[in-house]
Design a protein around this motif. Sequence first.
Motif, mmCIF file in Angstrom:
data_model
loop_
_atom_site.group_PDB
_atom_site.id
_atom_site.type_symbol
_atom_site.label_atom_id
_atom_site.label_comp_id
_atom_site.label_asym_id
_atom_site.label_seq_id
_atom_site.Cartn_x
_atom_site.Cartn_y
_atom_site.Cartn_z
ATOM 1 N N MET A 1 7.259 28.138 -1.435
ATOM 2 C CA MET A 1 8.340 26.016 -1.257
ATOM 3 C C MET A 1 9.933 25.858 -0.874
ATOM 4 S SD MET A 1 7.310 25.252 -6.243
ATOM 5 C CE MET A 1 9.347 25.129 -5.711
ATOM 6 N N TYR A 2 9.236 24.896 -0.365
ATOM 7 C CA TYR A 2 10.508 24.589 1.591
ATOM 8 C C TYR A 2 11.439 23.447 0.615
ATOM 9 C CZ TYR A 2 11.423 24.948 6.273
ATOM 10 O OH TYR A 2 11.413 24.336 7.098
ATOM 11 N N PHE A 3 12.284 24.083 0.661
ATOM 12 C CA PHE A 3 13.626 23.349 0.183
ATOM 13 C C PHE A 3 14.011 22.458 1.476
ATOM 14 C CE2 PHE A 3 18.786 23.105 -0.630
ATOM 15 C CZ PHE A 3 18.511 22.374 -1.350
ATOM 16 N N THR A 4 13.661 21.304 1.474
ATOM 17 C CA THR A 4 13.774 20.210 2.458
ATOM 18 C C THR A 4 14.797 19.703 2.489
ATOM 19 O OG1 THR A 4 12.438 18.535 1.746
ATOM 20 C CG2 THR A 4 11.175 20.128 3.354
ATOM 21 N N VAL A 5 15.512 18.534 1.874
ATOM 22 C CA VAL A 5 16.478 18.033 1.470
ATOM 23 C C VAL A 5 16.836 18.632 0.143
ATOM 24 C CG1 VAL A 5 16.236 16.193 3.147
ATOM 25 C CG2 VAL A 5 15.726 16.447 0.644
ATOM 26 N N PRO A 6 18.496 17.757 -0.499
ATOM 27 C CA PRO A 6 19.056 18.569 -2.093
ATOM 28 C C PRO A 6 17.653 17.692 -2.739
ATOM 29 C CG PRO A 6 20.853 18.099 -0.789
ATOM 30 C CD PRO A 6 19.985 18.134 0.484
ATOM 31 N N ARG A 7 17.099 18.471 -3.586
ATOM 32 C CA ARG A 7 16.553 17.235 -4.731
ATOM 33 C C ARG A 7 14.581 17.494 -4.240
ATOM 34 N NH1 ARG A 7 19.008 16.155 -9.483
ATOM 35 N NH2 ARG A 7 21.154 16.357 -9.927
ATOM 36 N N ASP A 8 14.548 18.048 -3.632
ATOM 37 C CA ASP A 8 13.603 18.050 -2.620
ATOM 38 C C ASP A 8 13.176 19.080 -2.723
ATOM 39 O OD1 ASP A 8 10.821 17.168 -1.907
ATOM 40 O OD2 ASP A 8 12.014 16.289 -0.008
ATOM 41 N N GLU B 1 4.532 23.971 0.847
ATOM 42 C CA GLU B 1 3.609 23.270 2.599
ATOM 43 C C GLU B 1 3.206 25.156 2.818
ATOM 44 O OE1 GLU B 1 7.007 21.765 5.155
ATOM 45 O OE2 GLU B 1 7.178 19.930 3.580
ATOM 46 N N SER B 2 2.286 24.856 4.019
ATOM 47 C CA SER B 2 2.192 26.273 4.576
ATOM 48 C C SER B 2 2.890 26.307 5.716
ATOM 49 C CB SER B 2 0.885 25.895 4.950
ATOM 50 O OG SER B 2 -0.153 25.033 4.281
ATOM 51 N N ILE C 1 13.153 28.538 2.457
ATOM 52 C CA ILE C 1 12.670 28.990 1.522
ATOM 53 C C ILE C 1 13.708 29.957 0.701
ATOM 54 C CG2 ILE C 1 10.561 29.909 0.432
ATOM 55 C CD1 ILE C 1 9.600 30.117 3.199
ATOM 56 N N MET C 2 13.964 29.408 -0.533
ATOM 57 C CA MET C 2 14.974 29.973 -1.896
ATOM 58 C C MET C 2 13.945 31.206 -2.410
ATOM 59 S SD MET C 2 16.847 26.841 -3.333
ATOM 60 C CE MET C 2 16.148 26.132 -3.578
ATOM 61 N N GLY C 3 15.358 31.932 -2.633
ATOM 62 C CA GLY C 3 14.424 32.881 -3.382
ATOM 63 C C GLY C 3 14.367 34.231 -3.250
ATOM 64 N N HIS C 4 16.298 35.075 -3.789
ATOM 65 C CA HIS C 4 16.247 36.164 -3.234
ATOM 66 C C HIS C 4 16.525 37.019 -3.975
ATOM 67 C CE1 HIS C 4 19.526 34.354 -5.901
ATOM 68 N NE2 HIS C 4 20.192 35.229 -5.881
ATOM 69 N N GLU C 5 15.753 36.622 -5.411
ATOM 70 C CA GLU C 5 15.214 37.833 -7.050
ATOM 71 C C GLU C 5 14.012 37.843 -7.225
ATOM 72 O OE1 GLU C 5 18.083 36.035 -9.618
ATOM 73 O OE2 GLU C 5 19.067 36.335 -8.474
ATOM 74 N N ALA D 1 11.690 34.186 -1.109
ATOM 75 C CA ALA D 1 10.431 34.780 -2.210
ATOM 76 C C ALA D 1 9.648 33.383 -2.739
ATOM 77 C CB ALA D 1 10.615 35.842 -2.552
ATOM 78 N N MET D 2 10.152 32.532 -2.475
ATOM 79 C CA MET D 2 9.560 31.423 -3.118
ATOM 80 C C MET D 2 8.280 31.380 -2.142
ATOM 81 S SD MET D 2 12.196 29.139 -5.253
ATOM 82 C CE MET D 2 13.660 29.704 -6.710
ATOM 83 N N ALA D 3 7.511 32.169 -1.958
ATOM 84 C CA ALA D 3 6.903 31.966 -0.920
ATOM 85 C C ALA D 3 5.480 32.831 -1.489
ATOM 86 C CB ALA D 3 7.443 32.376 0.380
ATOM 87 N N GLU D 4 4.414 32.565 -0.440
ATOM 88 C CA GLU D 4 3.469 34.169 -1.046
ATOM 89 C C GLU D 4 4.463 35.633 -0.068
ATOM 90 O OE1 GLU D 4 -1.039 35.307 -0.324
ATOM 91 O OE2 GLU D 4 -0.141 33.521 0.686
ATOM 92 N N TYR D 5 4.882 35.432 0.979
ATOM 93 C CA TYR D 5 5.187 36.235 2.017
ATOM 94 C C TYR D 5 6.530 36.685 2.304
ATOM 95 C CZ TYR D 5 -0.012 37.938 1.845
ATOM 96 O OH TYR D 5 -1.373 37.625 2.256
ATOM 97 N N VAL D 6 7.389 37.399 2.493
ATOM 98 C CA VAL D 6 8.661 37.598 2.340
ATOM 99 C C VAL D 6 9.100 38.447 3.423
ATOM 100 C CG1 VAL D 6 9.641 38.725 0.253
ATOM 101 C CG2 VAL D 6 11.131 37.136 1.880
ATOM 102 N N LEU D 7 9.312 38.249 4.313
ATOM 103 C CA LEU D 7 10.319 40.054 5.153
ATOM 104 C C LEU D 7 10.826 40.453 5.218
ATOM 105 C CD1 LEU D 7 10.129 38.523 9.001
ATOM 106 C CD2 LEU D 7 8.584 40.301 7.973
#
Length: 179
Positions: free
Chosen positions: A1-8, A12-13, A53-57, A118-124
């Motif tokens: 999930m791609y954070f593009t602007v606030p509330r959006d 996206e691939s 791309i957010m997600g830290h837990e 980690a709001m994605a399929e993969y994260v480094l």
Amino acid sequence: MYFTVPRDLRYESVPRPVPGRNEVLVRVKSVSICGSDLSGYRGGNPMRVPPLIMGHEFSGEIAECGEGADKFKPKDRVGVITNLYCGTCSNCRQGLQNVCENRFIIGTTMKAGSYNGAMAEYVLAPAEKIVPLPDHVSFNEAAPGGASVDSPAGDKARGEYEGKERRRFRCGTHRVNSP
């Protein structure tokens, strides 16, 4: 999930990340939505600056290992310590890595810059930040592992650290399972 602007937030691939030296690629199995992610989504958190791309837990499985990350192999079940501190600044030398002046946090924006989460399929992630998960711990149970806070961090930032005890608190989270 791609954070593009606030509330959006958008699906996206994005290119699959490639692990560099001493890095691993984690296939995300579970990610929690922290209150700080929600405030970032609403535009009220300077630690969530789009594009990001957010997600830290989160937790997952090793998908690929970069050169030098030979402690792990594909399919290993893991959690990740997402505070990526420098180890050399004055805060780190005092044992206060949670307020490192040069840190990154996976899935956030810090002074050092943004680090996709980690709001994605993969994260480094750096291999040194990988924590093996025992078989009896589910991915969902492991995902909110990053949701601990060291209470003196805020005190130190406000100049109120002297004489404080260290305490650990667990924060509530909302969990989203990855496909």
